[in-house]
Design a protein around this motif. Structure first.
Motif, PDB file in Angstrom:
ATOM      1  N   ASN A 233      13.287   4.473 -23.815  1.00 52.50           N
ATOM      2  CA  ASN A 233      13.405   5.925 -23.941  1.00 52.50           C
ATOM      3  C   ASN A 233      12.550   6.672 -22.916  1.00 52.50           C
ATOM      4  O   ASN A 233      12.377   7.883 -23.019  1.00 52.50           O
ATOM      5  CB  ASN A 233      12.979   6.319 -25.365  1.00 52.50           C
ATOM      6  CG  ASN A 233      13.873   7.414 -25.914  1.00 52.50           C
ATOM      7  OD1 ASN A 233      14.889   7.731 -25.303  1.00 52.50           O
ATOM      8  ND2 ASN A 233      13.494   7.974 -27.050  1.00 52.50           N
ATOM      9  N   ASP A 234      11.989   5.895 -21.980  1.00 49.12           N
ATOM     10  CA  ASP A 234      11.082   6.515 -21.000  1.00 49.12           C
ATOM     11  C   ASP A 234      11.657   6.422 -19.583  1.00 49.12           C
ATOM     12  O   ASP A 234      12.176   5.380 -19.189  1.00 49.12           O
ATOM     13  CB  ASP A 234       9.717   5.804 -20.995  1.00 49.12           C
ATOM     14  CG  ASP A 234       9.056   5.842 -22.368  1.00 49.12           C
ATOM     15  OD1 ASP A 234       9.437   6.710 -23.176  1.00 49.12           O
ATOM     16  OD2 ASP A 234       8.172   4.994 -22.609  1.00 49.12           O
ATOM     17  N   ALA A 235      11.513   7.526 -18.855  1.00 50.84           N
ATOM     18  CA  ALA A 235      11.878   7.511 -17.422  1.00 50.84           C
ATOM     19  C   ALA A 235      10.637   7.930 -16.630  1.00 50.84           C
ATOM     20  O   ALA A 235       9.800   8.673 -17.141  1.00 50.84           O
ATOM     21  CB  ALA A 235      13.015   8.477 -17.158  1.00 50.84           C
ATOM     22  N   VAL A 236      10.545   7.442 -15.388  1.00 47.07           N
ATOM     23  CA  VAL A 236       9.377   7.778 -14.558  1.00 47.07           C
ATOM     24  C   VAL A 236       9.848   8.316 -13.206  1.00 47.07           C
ATOM     25  O   VAL A 236      10.780   7.783 -12.609  1.00 47.07           O
ATOM     26  CB  VAL A 236       8.489   6.529 -14.295  1.00 47.07           C
ATOM     27  CG1 VAL A 236       7.179   6.944 -13.620  1.00 47.07           C
ATOM     28  CG2 VAL A 236       8.206   5.785 -15.581  1.00 47.07           C
ATOM     29  N   VAL A 237       9.182   9.396 -12.766  1.00 47.48           N
ATOM     30  CA  VAL A 237       9.368   9.845 -11.369  1.00 47.48           C
ATOM     31  C   VAL A 237       7.999   9.673 -10.722  1.00 47.48           C
ATOM     32  O   VAL A 237       7.162  10.580 -10.743  1.00 47.48           O
ATOM     33  CB  VAL A 237       9.859  11.311 -11.318  1.00 47.48           C
ATOM     34  CG1 VAL A 237       9.964  11.776  -9.872  1.00 47.48           C
ATOM     35  CG2 VAL A 237      11.211  11.444 -11.994  1.00 47.48           C
ATOM     36  N   PRO A 238       7.753   8.491 -10.137  1.00 47.02           N
ATOM     37  CA  PRO A 238       6.407   8.216  -9.630  1.00 47.02           C
ATOM     38  C   PRO A 238       6.224   8.710  -8.200  1.00 47.02           C
ATOM     39  O   PRO A 238       7.190   8.939  -7.485  1.00 47.02           O
ATOM     40  CB  PRO A 238       6.336   6.688  -9.677  1.00 47.02           C
ATOM     41  CG  PRO A 238       7.756   6.236  -9.504  1.00 47.02           C
ATOM     42  CD  PRO A 238       8.656   7.343  -9.979  1.00 47.02           C
ATOM     43  N   VAL A 239       4.974   8.869  -7.836  1.00 47.49           N
ATOM     44  CA  VAL A 239       4.663   9.156  -6.423  1.00 47.49           C
ATOM     45  C   VAL A 239       3.820   7.997  -5.916  1.00 47.49           C
ATOM     46  O   VAL A 239       3.280   7.208  -6.708  1.00 47.49           O
ATOM     47  CB  VAL A 239       3.874  10.475  -6.249  1.00 47.49           C
ATOM     48  CG1 VAL A 239       4.702  11.654  -6.685  1.00 47.49           C
ATOM     49  CG2 VAL A 239       2.553  10.440  -7.009  1.00 47.49           C
ATOM     50  N   TRP A 240       3.726   7.895  -4.617  1.00 45.01           N
ATOM     51  CA  TRP A 240       2.866   6.864  -4.042  1.00 45.01           C
ATOM     52  C   TRP A 240       1.851   7.552  -3.148  1.00 45.01           C
ATOM     53  O   TRP A 240       2.191   8.135  -2.118  1.00 45.01           O
ATOM     54  CB  TRP A 240       3.683   5.842  -3.241  1.00 45.01           C
ATOM     55  CG  TRP A 240       2.784   4.789  -2.633  1.00 45.01           C
ATOM     56  CD1 TRP A 240       2.473   4.641  -1.320  1.00 45.01           C
ATOM     57  CD2 TRP A 240       2.074   3.758  -3.321  1.00 45.01           C
ATOM     58  NE1 TRP A 240       1.619   3.592  -1.133  1.00 45.01           N
ATOM     59  CE2 TRP A 240       1.343   3.026  -2.362  1.00 45.01           C
ATOM     60  CE3 TRP A 240       1.958   3.380  -4.681  1.00 45.01           C
ATOM     61  CZ2 TRP A 240       0.523   1.932  -2.693  1.00 45.01           C
ATOM     62  CZ3 TRP A 240       1.157   2.292  -4.996  1.00 45.01           C
ATOM     63  CH2 TRP A 240       0.453   1.588  -4.011  1.00 45.01           C
ATOM     64  N   ILE A 241       0.600   7.552  -3.612  1.00 46.51           N
ATOM     65  CA  ILE A 241      -0.459   8.162  -2.792  1.00 46.51           C
ATOM     66  C   ILE A 241      -0.920   7.101  -1.806  1.00 46.51           C
ATOM     67  O   ILE A 241      -1.633   6.164  -2.174  1.00 46.51           O
ATOM     68  CB  ILE A 241      -1.609   8.690  -3.676  1.00 46.51           C
ATOM     69  CG1 ILE A 241      -1.050   9.778  -4.612  1.00 46.51           C
ATOM     70  CG2 ILE A 241      -2.743   9.258  -2.818  1.00 46.51           C
ATOM     71  CD1 ILE A 241      -2.048  10.365  -5.581  1.00 46.51           C
ATOM     72  N   ASP A 242      -0.462   7.260  -0.573  1.00 43.94           N
ATOM     73  CA  ASP A 242      -0.741   6.269   0.467  1.00 43.94           C
ATOM     74  C   ASP A 242      -2.124   6.587   1.057  1.00 43.94           C
ATOM     75  O   ASP A 242      -2.263   7.413   1.967  1.00 43.94           O
ATOM     76  CB  ASP A 242       0.369   6.373   1.521  1.00 43.94           C
ATOM     77  CG  ASP A 242       0.193   5.347   2.628  1.00 43.94           C
ATOM     78  OD1 ASP A 242      -0.870   4.677   2.666  1.00 43.94           O
ATOM     79  OD2 ASP A 242       1.119   5.227   3.451  1.00 43.94           O
ATOM     80  N   ILE A 243      -3.154   5.968   0.494  1.00 43.92           N
ATOM     81  CA  ILE A 243      -4.536   6.321   0.868  1.00 43.92           C
ATOM     82  C   ILE A 243      -4.824   6.046   2.345  1.00 43.92           C
ATOM     83  O   ILE A 243      -5.346   6.926   3.049  1.00 43.92           O
ATOM     84  CB  ILE A 243      -5.540   5.619  -0.067  1.00 43.92           C
ATOM     85  CG1 ILE A 243      -5.343   6.195  -1.481  1.00 43.92           C
ATOM     86  CG2 ILE A 243      -6.977   5.819   0.397  1.00 43.92           C
ATOM     87  CD1 ILE A 243      -6.026   5.415  -2.578  1.00 43.92           C
ATOM     88  N   PRO A 244      -4.498   4.859   2.890  1.00 49.07           N
ATOM     89  CA  PRO A 244      -4.797   4.628   4.316  1.00 49.07           C
ATOM     90  C   PRO A 244      -4.166   5.693   5.219  1.00 49.07           C
ATOM     91  O   PRO A 244      -4.800   6.162   6.160  1.00 49.07           O
ATOM     92  CB  PRO A 244      -4.202   3.241   4.584  1.00 49.07           C
ATOM     93  CG  PRO A 244      -4.187   2.574   3.246  1.00 49.07           C
ATOM     94  CD  PRO A 244      -3.920   3.665   2.252  1.00 49.07           C
ATOM     95  N   ALA A 245      -2.923   6.105   4.888  1.00 46.64           N
ATOM     96  CA  ALA A 245      -2.263   7.106   5.746  1.00 46.64           C
ATOM     97  C   ALA A 245      -3.061   8.416   5.765  1.00 46.64           C
ATOM     98  O   ALA A 245      -3.169   9.074   6.801  1.00 46.64           O
ATOM     99  CB  ALA A 245      -0.848   7.368   5.247  1.00 46.64           C
ATOM    100  N   LEU A 246      -3.648   8.781   4.618  1.00 47.16           N
ATOM    101  CA  LEU A 246      -4.414  10.033   4.539  1.00 47.16           C
ATOM    102  C   LEU A 246      -5.654   9.979   5.432  1.00 47.16           C
ATOM    103  O   LEU A 246      -5.989  10.938   6.128  1.00 47.16           O
ATOM    104  CB  LEU A 246      -4.844  10.300   3.089  1.00 47.16           C
ATOM    105  CG  LEU A 246      -3.711  10.487   2.076  1.00 47.16           C
ATOM    106  CD1 LEU A 246      -4.266  10.498   0.656  1.00 47.16           C
ATOM    107  CD2 LEU A 246      -2.967  11.788   2.353  1.00 47.16           C
ATOM    108  N   PHE A 247      -6.328   8.830   5.421  1.00 44.02           N
ATOM    109  CA  PHE A 247      -7.563   8.717   6.200  1.00 44.02           C
ATOM    110  C   PHE A 247      -7.265   8.452   7.673  1.00 44.02           C
ATOM    111  O   PHE A 247      -8.006   8.901   8.555  1.00 44.02           O
ATOM    112  CB  PHE A 247      -8.484   7.647   5.585  1.00 44.02           C
ATOM    113  CG  PHE A 247      -9.147   8.150   4.329  1.00 44.02           C
ATOM    114  CD1 PHE A 247      -8.442   8.250   3.132  1.00 44.02           C
ATOM    115  CD2 PHE A 247     -10.480   8.573   4.350  1.00 44.02           C
ATOM    116  CE1 PHE A 247      -9.050   8.745   1.981  1.00 44.02           C
ATOM    117  CE2 PHE A 247     -11.087   9.070   3.209  1.00 44.02           C
ATOM    118  CZ  PHE A 247     -10.377   9.162   2.011  1.00 44.02           C
ATOM    119  N   GLU A 248      -6.169   7.727   7.942  1.00 41.43           N
ATOM    120  CA  GLU A 248      -5.762   7.517   9.347  1.00 41.43           C
ATOM    121  C   GLU A 248      -5.480   8.867  10.002  1.00 41.43           C
ATOM    122  O   GLU A 248      -5.766   9.085  11.171  1.00 41.43           O
ATOM    123  CB  GLU A 248      -4.495   6.651   9.430  1.00 41.43           C
ATOM    124  CG  GLU A 248      -4.696   5.167   9.153  1.00 41.43           C
ATOM    125  CD  GLU A 248      -5.643   4.484  10.136  1.00 41.43           C
ATOM    126  OE1 GLU A 248      -5.870   5.046  11.228  1.00 41.43           O
ATOM    127  OE2 GLU A 248      -6.175   3.412   9.783  1.00 41.43           O
TER     128      GLU A 248
END
Ligand code: ADP
Length: 614
Positions: free
Chosen positions: A143-158
């Motif tokens: 009964n559960d659906a997910v709309v996840p995100v992916w926080i790409d940490i290396p990309a943020l610091f690069e």
């Protein structure tokens, strides 16, 4: 018990405050409950909840009623959580359960997981704005659906190191709640590869006040990475925008973040999770669930970063060249250039200046053309005047011959007398002297006649000087006298007894007078000799000097009184018709006027008026 009641009342008030719009005209709208992590204004989830609601209203074809609740349970979490569950149970009894529960962020998702059996056991659940890593901790049902995100940490610091390659220190600002600490650990483990390259300073164990002090004094070549603290080390929660604003006001380094919910003036930018994208995809999944699809069968891949976004003002502030930005990118908040702001004004003014310049050039060109035409016409007129004088000289040949014959004849007689005297035995010196002086006088007289002719026929430049019109008149009359005698015309002079000062060119004025007198002589030609009379008059009146010739000729037909001054008007068989036209041009160039009239007793009078010039 009374404590529980008052807490419940408070929660009801909060619930009403944040209860949502009812977007329904039908009797049974779909009821959706939004549970957003932390306080009602805690970013980024407050932004997701707001945008999700708008998207849902836009995308849903069914009538909907949305209510939202902040899952803010603070530090005394267990007790607060119990009260919140009790409150929600009161609001949603078994006969009035919602059609869909949507959570934003990991804390709200975990809250529902923990209390699912008690709260909404059969209601579909959509977990939105939650990082993929946090989903793993949850046990999901059909009964559960997910709309996840992916926080790409290396990309943020690069991104930080790409646009600020000199960066040596990055301070990570966040809180010290379990959720905050999760991210501290994640960042540490994901960025091990950067260990030699940049120093990471985690400030999560400091109170926010202490964080502000530290970030105000970071070493040169530092940057700040911002993850909104949920609860800081001193136990304070940080809702809304004030914490980031305070950090921005005092920090001595540029600030970066992971979610564009914070991208509003304080953040430099880079690749970030997008509120708009997350809400749009989340609302689409919600619509499918409301339409009857099984939540567990809707699989949504984790949302990735879109094109990097940058704040132009911050790029300028930190001197970051746009050439260093990762591509593709979008630079926002540009200050429009003066050209962009005033484009229409600038164009209008430029057009006006151009038109004006074109007009000025056109006028200058026209003026130059007119000047050239004037110079040309003056030159033509001078040439015509010369031709006119030349032809007049021809007409005067007989008179000139007569003028010359007289002194030459006298010289001859005197020369013969001298010869006689030289043959005599004695010389009368006194008589000799008298004869030679007579010869000189006659020679001078002949010289004057020749000089007169020369001045008439030679081309001379105009020379304006002070003159007396009587002198000009006398000279002209002397010159014409022989012609008058030859034509048997009586010339009478009535010259003013006062000075007649004018400014002018003597040759030109003499030409005018000659033309008038010769015309008058011509006019009398058909009259019997006794009636051939012309009167030459000079006068001085208030401000003006006048010269006129009146004759006993036939006069001028009244309708021709003006026409006689037009070029090429002539009634004479061999006339050029230029004399009066040239006379008018000369007189007008001296500031005067010329008119033709008929006398009542017959004959014409041509008069000129010139201004007195002392
Ligand atoms: P032109 O003498 O070569 O004809 P002018 O311009 O001097 O040219 O004169 C133009 C005409 O004006 C003359 O042909 C004549 O018809 C008329 N005119 C000028 N002066 C007189 C005058 N005093 N009496 C009558 N007609 C005149």
């Amino acid at each position: 018990m009374s404590e529980v009641n008052s807490a419940l009342r408070l929660l009801i008030v909060v619930g009403i405050l944040f209860s949502a719009s009812v977007n329904a005209v039908s009797a049974n709208p779909k009821r959706i409950v939004l549970l957003q992590s932390n306080g009602p204004n805690f970013k980024p989830w407050s932004e997701y909840a707001k945008a999700f609601r708008q998207e849902l209203e836009r995308q849903s074809f069914l009538p909907i009623a949305v209510q939202s609740f902040p899952i803010s349970i603070g530090s005394d979490s267990e007790r607060a959580e119990r009260q919140l569950v009790a409150y929600l149970n009161e609001l949603f009894p078994d006969n009035a359960l919602p059609d869909l529960i949507v959570t934003f962020g990991a804390p709200a998702a975990a809250f529902v997981q923990r209390n699912r059996a008690e709260l909404f056991p059969a209601t579909p659940l959509l977990l939105a704005a939650i990082d993929q890593r946090r989903v793993r901790d949850l046990s999901l049902t059909e009964n559960d659906a997910v709309v996840p995100v992916w926080i790409d940490i290396p990309a943020l610091f690069e991104n930080i190191l790409q646009i600020l390659p000199q960066t040596k220190t990055i301070a990570v600002v966040t809180g010290n709640s379990p959720n905050d600490k999760f991210w501290v650990e994640e960042i540490k483990s994901r960025l091990e590869s950067l260990s030699g390259r940049v120093e990471l300073r985690f400030l999560n164990e400091l109170s926010f006040e202490e964080v502000l002090k530290q970030t105000a004094n970071l070493p040169k070549n530092s940057a700040i990475f911002w993850v909104q603290p949920q609860v800081d080390a001193s136990g304070a929660t940080h809702e809304g925008e004030s914490a980031l604003r305070r950090l921005y006001a005092t920090a001595n380094a540029p600030i970066f973040s992971h979610d564009d919910a914070f991208f509003n003036g304080e953040i430099v930018g880079g690749p970030m999770t997008s509120v708009t994208q997350g809400s749009r995809v989340g609302a689409a999944v919600a619509v499918r669930i409301l339409a009857g699809e099984k939540p567990g069968q809707i699989a949504t891949p984790a949302l990735q970063y879109g094109p990097a976004k940058f704040d132009w003002r911050e790029l300028k502030r930190w001197n970051i060249s746009e050439s260093l930005l990762p591509k593709p990118n979008e630079v926002l908040f540009r200050r429009p250039s003066a050209w962009e702001v005033y484009r229409w004004q600038v164009l209008a003014v430029s057009a006006a200046i151009l038109i004006q310049a074109a007009l000025i050039i056109g006028l200058l060109y026209e003026r130059r053309r007119r000047l050239l035409a004037e110079v040309e016409s003056r030159q033509r007129m001078a040439e015509l005047a010369h031709i006119n004088r030349y032809s007049m000289a021809g007409e005067l040949t007989a008179s000139i011959a007569h003028e010359l014959n007289q002194p030459l004849g006298a010289i001859l007689v005197n020369a013969e007398t001298l010869e006689e005297m030289l043959r005599a035995p004695t010389l009368d010196v006194a008589e000799l002297r008298e004869i030679t002086s007579e010869i000189r006088r006659d020679d001078q007289r002949a010289g004057r006649v020749i000089e007169h002719i020369r001045s008439l026929v030679k081309k001379v430049p105009i020379e304006v000087k002070q003159l007396d019109l009587n002198d000009v008149a006398r000279d002209t009359l002397a010159f014409i006298s022989s012609l008058a005698i030859a034509r048997q015309v009586q010339v009478r002079h009535v010259l003013a007894q006062v000075p007649l000062p004018i400014m002018g060119d003597s040759t030109q004025l003499q030409q005018v007078l000659l033309n008038l007198i010769v015309n008058a002589l011509d006019a009398t030609a058909d009259k019997p000799i006794s009636e051939r009379v012309i009167i030459v008059r000079t006068e001085r009146s208030e401000g003006w000097i006048e010269f006129s010739t009146s004759d006993s000729g036939p006069g001028i037909p009244p309708d021709k009184l003006k026409e006689v001054f037009e070029p090429f008007f002539s009634t004479k068989p061999s006339g050029m018709g230029m004399g009066l036209s040239i006379a008018r041009t000369i007189v007008e160039s001296h500031g005067g006027t010329i008119v033709a009239q008929n006398q009542t007793r017959g004959g014409a009078t041509i008069s000129i008026k010139l201004p007195v010039k002392l």
